[in-house]
Write a protein that holds these residues in place. Sequence first.
Motif, mmCIF file in Angstrom:
data_model
loop_
_atom_site.group_PDB
_atom_site.id
_atom_site.type_symbol
_atom_site.label_atom_id
_atom_site.label_comp_id
_atom_site.label_asym_id
_atom_site.label_seq_id
_atom_site.Cartn_x
_atom_site.Cartn_y
_atom_site.Cartn_z
ATOM 1 N N GLY A 129 0.841 -1.190 0.000
ATOM 2 C CA GLY A 129 0.000 0.000 0.000
ATOM 3 C C GLY A 129 0.867 1.228 0.000
ATOM 4 O O GLY A 129 2.090 1.137 -0.133
ATOM 5 N N TRP A 130 0.258 2.366 0.176
ATOM 6 C CA TRP A 130 1.037 3.599 0.131
ATOM 7 C C TRP A 130 1.767 3.878 1.431
ATOM 8 O O TRP A 130 2.581 4.801 1.502
ATOM 9 C CB TRP A 130 0.188 4.775 -0.320
ATOM 10 N N THR A 131 1.546 3.059 2.474
ATOM 11 C CA THR A 131 2.294 3.241 3.722
ATOM 12 C C THR A 131 3.293 2.133 3.978
ATOM 13 O O THR A 131 4.086 2.218 4.909
ATOM 14 C CB THR A 131 1.356 3.344 4.941
ATOM 15 N N GLY A 132 3.265 1.061 3.182
ATOM 16 C CA GLY A 132 4.222 -0.008 3.401
ATOM 17 C C GLY A 132 3.813 -1.325 2.774
ATOM 18 O O GLY A 132 2.815 -1.420 2.079
ATOM 19 N N THR A 133 4.618 -2.334 3.051
ATOM 20 C CA THR A 133 4.415 -3.677 2.516
ATOM 21 C C THR A 133 3.978 -4.600 3.645
ATOM 22 O O THR A 133 4.483 -4.511 4.755
ATOM 23 C CB THR A 133 5.733 -4.201 1.901
ATOM 24 N N VAL A 134 3.037 -5.497 3.341
ATOM 25 C CA VAL A 134 2.549 -6.470 4.323
ATOM 26 C C VAL A 134 3.099 -7.845 3.948
ATOM 27 O O VAL A 134 3.003 -8.271 2.795
ATOM 28 C CB VAL A 134 1.012 -6.516 4.364
ATOM 29 N N TYR A 135 3.691 -8.506 4.943
ATOM 30 C CA TYR A 135 4.300 -9.818 4.757
ATOM 31 C C TYR A 135 3.584 -10.858 5.603
ATOM 32 O O TYR A 135 3.116 -10.574 6.704
ATOM 33 C CB TYR A 135 5.763 -9.792 5.200
ATOM 34 N N LYS A 136 3.549 -12.088 5.107
ATOM 35 C CA LYS A 136 3.087 -13.221 5.899
ATOM 36 C C LYS A 136 4.240 -13.630 6.803
ATOM 37 O O LYS A 136 5.389 -13.712 6.381
ATOM 38 C CB LYS A 136 2.723 -14.392 4.992
ATOM 39 N N GLY A 137 3.918 -13.889 8.062
ATOM 40 C CA GLY A 137 4.913 -14.376 9.001
ATOM 41 C C GLY A 137 4.420 -15.639 9.680
ATOM 42 O O GLY A 137 3.215 -15.845 9.831
ATOM 43 N N VAL A 138 5.331 -16.508 10.050
ATOM 44 C CA VAL A 138 4.983 -17.738 10.763
ATOM 45 C C VAL A 138 5.855 -17.810 12.016
ATOM 46 O O VAL A 138 7.085 -17.766 11.933
ATOM 47 C CB VAL A 138 5.208 -18.993 9.888
ATOM 48 N N LEU A 139 5.196 -17.896 13.177
ATOM 49 C CA LEU A 139 5.907 -17.999 14.443
ATOM 50 C C LEU A 139 6.368 -19.431 14.691
ATOM 51 O O LEU A 139 5.852 -20.368 14.063
ATOM 52 C CB LEU A 139 4.995 -17.528 15.577
ATOM 53 N N PRO A 140 7.321 -19.628 15.601
ATOM 54 C CA PRO A 140 7.821 -20.986 15.879
ATOM 55 C C PRO A 140 6.732 -21.998 16.250
ATOM 56 O O PRO A 140 6.861 -23.178 15.962
ATOM 57 C CB PRO A 140 8.797 -20.777 17.043
ATOM 58 N N ASP A 141 5.625 -21.517 16.863
ATOM 59 C CA ASP A 141 4.550 -22.444 17.236
ATOM 60 C C ASP A 141 3.586 -22.728 16.079
ATOM 61 O O ASP A 141 2.590 -23.412 16.241
ATOM 62 C CB ASP A 141 3.790 -21.930 18.455
ATOM 63 N N GLY A 142 3.880 -22.151 14.891
ATOM 64 C CA GLY A 142 3.042 -22.367 13.720
ATOM 65 C C GLY A 142 1.978 -21.310 13.502
ATOM 66 O O GLY A 142 1.287 -21.332 12.482
ATOM 67 N N SER A 143 1.824 -20.388 14.449
ATOM 68 C CA SER A 143 0.850 -19.311 14.287
ATOM 69 C C SER A 143 1.238 -18.441 13.100
ATOM 70 O O SER A 143 2.412 -18.144 12.891
ATOM 71 C CB SER A 143 0.785 -18.431 15.544
ATOM 72 N N ILE A 144 0.222 -18.029 12.339
ATOM 73 C CA ILE A 144 0.449 -17.191 11.161
ATOM 74 C C ILE A 144 0.022 -15.765 11.489
ATOM 75 O O ILE A 144 -1.003 -15.546 12.133
ATOM 76 C CB ILE A 144 -0.342 -17.729 9.963
ATOM 77 N N LEU A 145 0.810 -14.816 11.036
ATOM 78 C CA LEU A 145 0.482 -13.418 11.280
ATOM 79 C C LEU A 145 0.867 -12.582 10.076
ATOM 80 O O LEU A 145 1.592 -13.028 9.190
ATOM 81 C CB LEU A 145 1.203 -12.897 12.523
ATOM 82 N N ALA A 146 0.358 -11.361 10.049
ATOM 83 C CA ALA A 146 0.719 -10.389 9.023
ATOM 84 C C ALA A 146 1.604 -9.338 9.680
ATOM 85 O O ALA A 146 1.322 -8.875 10.781
ATOM 86 C CB ALA A 146 -0.523 -9.739 8.436
ATOM 87 N N VAL A 147 2.685 -8.986 9.002
ATOM 88 C CA VAL A 147 3.629 -7.999 9.507
ATOM 89 C C VAL A 147 3.714 -6.875 8.487
ATOM 90 O O VAL A 147 4.012 -7.120 7.320
ATOM 91 C CB VAL A 147 5.033 -8.614 9.715
ATOM 92 N N LYS A 148 3.409 -5.650 8.926
ATOM 93 C CA LYS A 148 3.500 -4.515 8.004
ATOM 94 C C LYS A 148 4.805 -3.781 8.253
ATOM 95 O O LYS A 148 5.091 -3.354 9.358
ATOM 96 C CB LYS A 148 2.329 -3.570 8.188
ATOM 97 N N GLN A 149 5.595 -3.658 7.212
ATOM 98 C CA GLN A 149 6.836 -2.906 7.266
ATOM 99 C C GLN A 149 6.510 -1.515 6.723
ATOM 100 O O GLN A 149 6.227 -1.339 5.541
ATOM 101 C CB GLN A 149 7.915 -3.581 6.431
ATOM 102 N N LEU A 150 6.500 -0.526 7.621
ATOM 103 C CA LEU A 150 6.097 0.824 7.242
ATOM 104 C C LEU A 150 7.195 1.557 6.501
ATOM 105 O O LEU A 150 8.373 1.428 6.820
ATOM 106 C CB LEU A 150 5.721 1.626 8.490
ATOM 107 N N TRP A 151 6.768 2.319 5.500
ATOM 108 C CA TRP A 151 7.659 3.226 4.810
ATOM 109 C C TRP A 151 7.523 4.584 5.471
ATOM 110 O O TRP A 151 6.569 4.835 6.199
ATOM 111 C CB TRP A 151 7.272 3.351 3.345
ATOM 112 N N ARG A 152 8.454 5.449 5.207
ATOM 113 C CA ARG A 152 8.303 6.823 5.707
ATOM 114 C C ARG A 152 7.007 7.380 5.132
ATOM 115 O O ARG A 152 6.714 7.208 3.962
ATOM 116 C CB ARG A 152 9.472 7.691 5.283
#
Length: 60
Positions: A16-39
Amino acid sequence: MAATDDFSKDNILGEGWTGTVYKGVLPDGSILAVKQLWRSSQSGKGLQAKMETLGRVKYW
């Protein structure tokens, strides 16, 4: 960093215009979304509102 495989391009869910969203997987198998913000020129209140909205999103 480990959850997203160092922000691998293979884990990009969207951009998006504020950053990129990535799929993440935690050691216990939980799935999450991580947004890396741009300036952004978005105000602190605008960013806070966006984070509160994202915090209410639930997937089953």
